[in-house]
Enzyme design. Structure first.
Site, PDB file in Angstrom:
ATOM      1  N   LYS A  82       4.974   9.541  30.264  1.00 29.00           N
ATOM      2  CA  LYS A  82       3.536   9.459  30.031  1.00 29.00           C
ATOM      3  C   LYS A  82       3.138   8.101  29.443  1.00 29.00           C
ATOM      4  CE  LYS A  82       2.151  13.254  31.777  1.00 29.00           C
ATOM      5  NZ  LYS A  82       1.224  13.238  32.930  1.00 29.00           N
ATOM      6  N   SER A  94      -2.289  11.324  30.818  1.00 27.11           N
ATOM      7  CA  SER A  94      -1.129  11.056  29.972  1.00 27.11           C
ATOM      8  C   SER A  94      -1.008  12.170  28.932  1.00 27.11           C
ATOM      9  CB  SER A  94      -1.277   9.680  29.308  1.00 27.11           C
ATOM     10  OG  SER A  94      -0.121   9.360  28.561  1.00 27.11           O
ATOM     11  N   TYR A 128       9.522  13.366  28.559  1.00 29.74           N
ATOM     12  CA  TYR A 128       8.154  13.574  29.040  1.00 29.74           C
ATOM     13  C   TYR A 128       7.231  12.489  28.472  1.00 29.74           C
ATOM     14  CZ  TYR A 128       3.555  15.858  29.449  1.00 29.74           C
ATOM     15  OH  TYR A 128       2.242  16.147  29.714  1.00 29.74           O
TER      16      TYR A 128
END
Length: 331
Positions: free
Chosen positions: A203, A161, A199
């Site tokens: 994650k 992550s 993004y």
């Protein structure tokens, strides 16, 4: 140029001789370093990547650098995460070839990309970073579960992550949700900050996925350890490649961070390898089940959203619904 913080930490890993691992996005950056570490400790590692020539070149480089005394080896696995159907096919290839799978590391990701929908009407970054990994993992679950019956088994799933997942809990944005396909496709905007938030959103999904898997395994008394890990600020090609759409002054900032402050790639590999194969996790699995780790090997709460059980279930239900809609059963 080396970063200011370049001393390499020590991570003690379990014996990986005879064990099998998969690292997605293993042909460069943190993935490459992780493949190298696991192979040098004796594992057979599948370097899962889309571009065969880059992957085989990376494998040749690993062999030239030496895989150490552990007799580990690295093989290429074709994996295209842009379509979950391809992810399923790649997993099925592994099922045909292997009798065990001890470590699965979902590392591959894209970052600084403009918002785009796939042919299935799904967010490209969510498909690549989360949904295809979900299908890949789910298809491999029978083999992972089978491996738990082997003597000395220590099966782990690691979702890589990022601390970027904390960016989407700010007051300027509505809280992240995953209750509908539209929420799943959350756009934010196409500024550099919006790209980072997309993004981070993907994650966050990776963290929630690890927690969901761990909950399912615990309920069924299946001894598989699931973790998510933020590898840290690392000097990788992806840092600058991901800044291609950013304004010049943001690119400059990223260049300064990458050059002077981010750590060498081995640090990222060691952080992921800690989650995947460290002795510490083997000794205290209860502590690490479903945990989110920050460099190196430290448990962390993560964002408020990452701790919400309702989001874990919401994401799972919507994911299954989306897969059904596109005619793809995850099982």
């Amino acid at each position: 140029m080396a970063a200011f913080f370049s001393s390499t930490p020590k991570v003690e890993l379990v014996d990986l001789k005879g064990k099998v691992a998969i690292v997605t996005g293993g042909n460069s950056g943190i993935g490459y370093s992780t493949v190298q570490i696991l192979a040098r400790h004796g594992a057979k590692v599948y370097m899962a990547a889309r571009n065969e020539s880059k992957a085989t070149g990376a494998i040749a480089q690993l062999e030239a650098e030496g895989l150490g005394p552990g007799n580990g080896k690295v093989e290429y696995l074709n994996l295209d995460l842009s379509d979950p159907r391809n992810a399923k096919k790649a997993a099925e290839e592994v099922l045909k070839k292997e009798e065990r799978l001890d470590i699965l590391i979902n590392n591959a990701a894209i970052v600084g990309v403009l918002f785009q929908l796939t042919g299935d009407g799904l967010s490209e970054i969510m498909v690549t970073n989360y949904l295809s990994h979900y299908v890949f993992t789910d298809t491999l679950l029978p083999l992972l579960k089978k491996t738990t019956a082997q003597p000395g088994a220590d099966v782990r799933i690691v979702n890589v992550s990022s601390t970027a997942h904390t960016m989407i809990d700010g007051k300027s944005d509505a809280p992240p949700r995953f209750d509908t396909k539209e929420a799943f496709n959350r756009k934010y905007d196409d500024t550099w900050l919006g790209m980072l938030k997309r993004y981070g959103f993907s994650k966050l999904a990776q963290i929630l996925h690890a927690k969901c898997l761990q909950s399912q395994f615990d309920a069924a008394s299946i001894p598989i350890t699931c973790l998510s890990v933020h590898p840290g600020g690392i000097q990788t090609p992806g840092v600058m490649n991901g800044a291609i759409y950013y304004p010049f002054y943001i690119k400059g900032l990223f260049w300064i961070l990458n050059t002077f402050f981010f750590k060498p790639v081995i640090h990222g590999g060691l952080g992921v390898a800690f989650a995947a194969a460290s002795v510490d996790v083997a000794k205290d699995r209860a502590k690490y089940r479903g945990a989110y780790l920050v460099p190196i090997g430290k448990t962390d709460h993560g964002s408020k959203s990452s701790q919400e059980a309702s989001l874990v279930e919401e994401l799972h239900q919507t994911t299954e619904s989306v897969l059904k809609e596109i005619g793809l059963s995850a099982a």
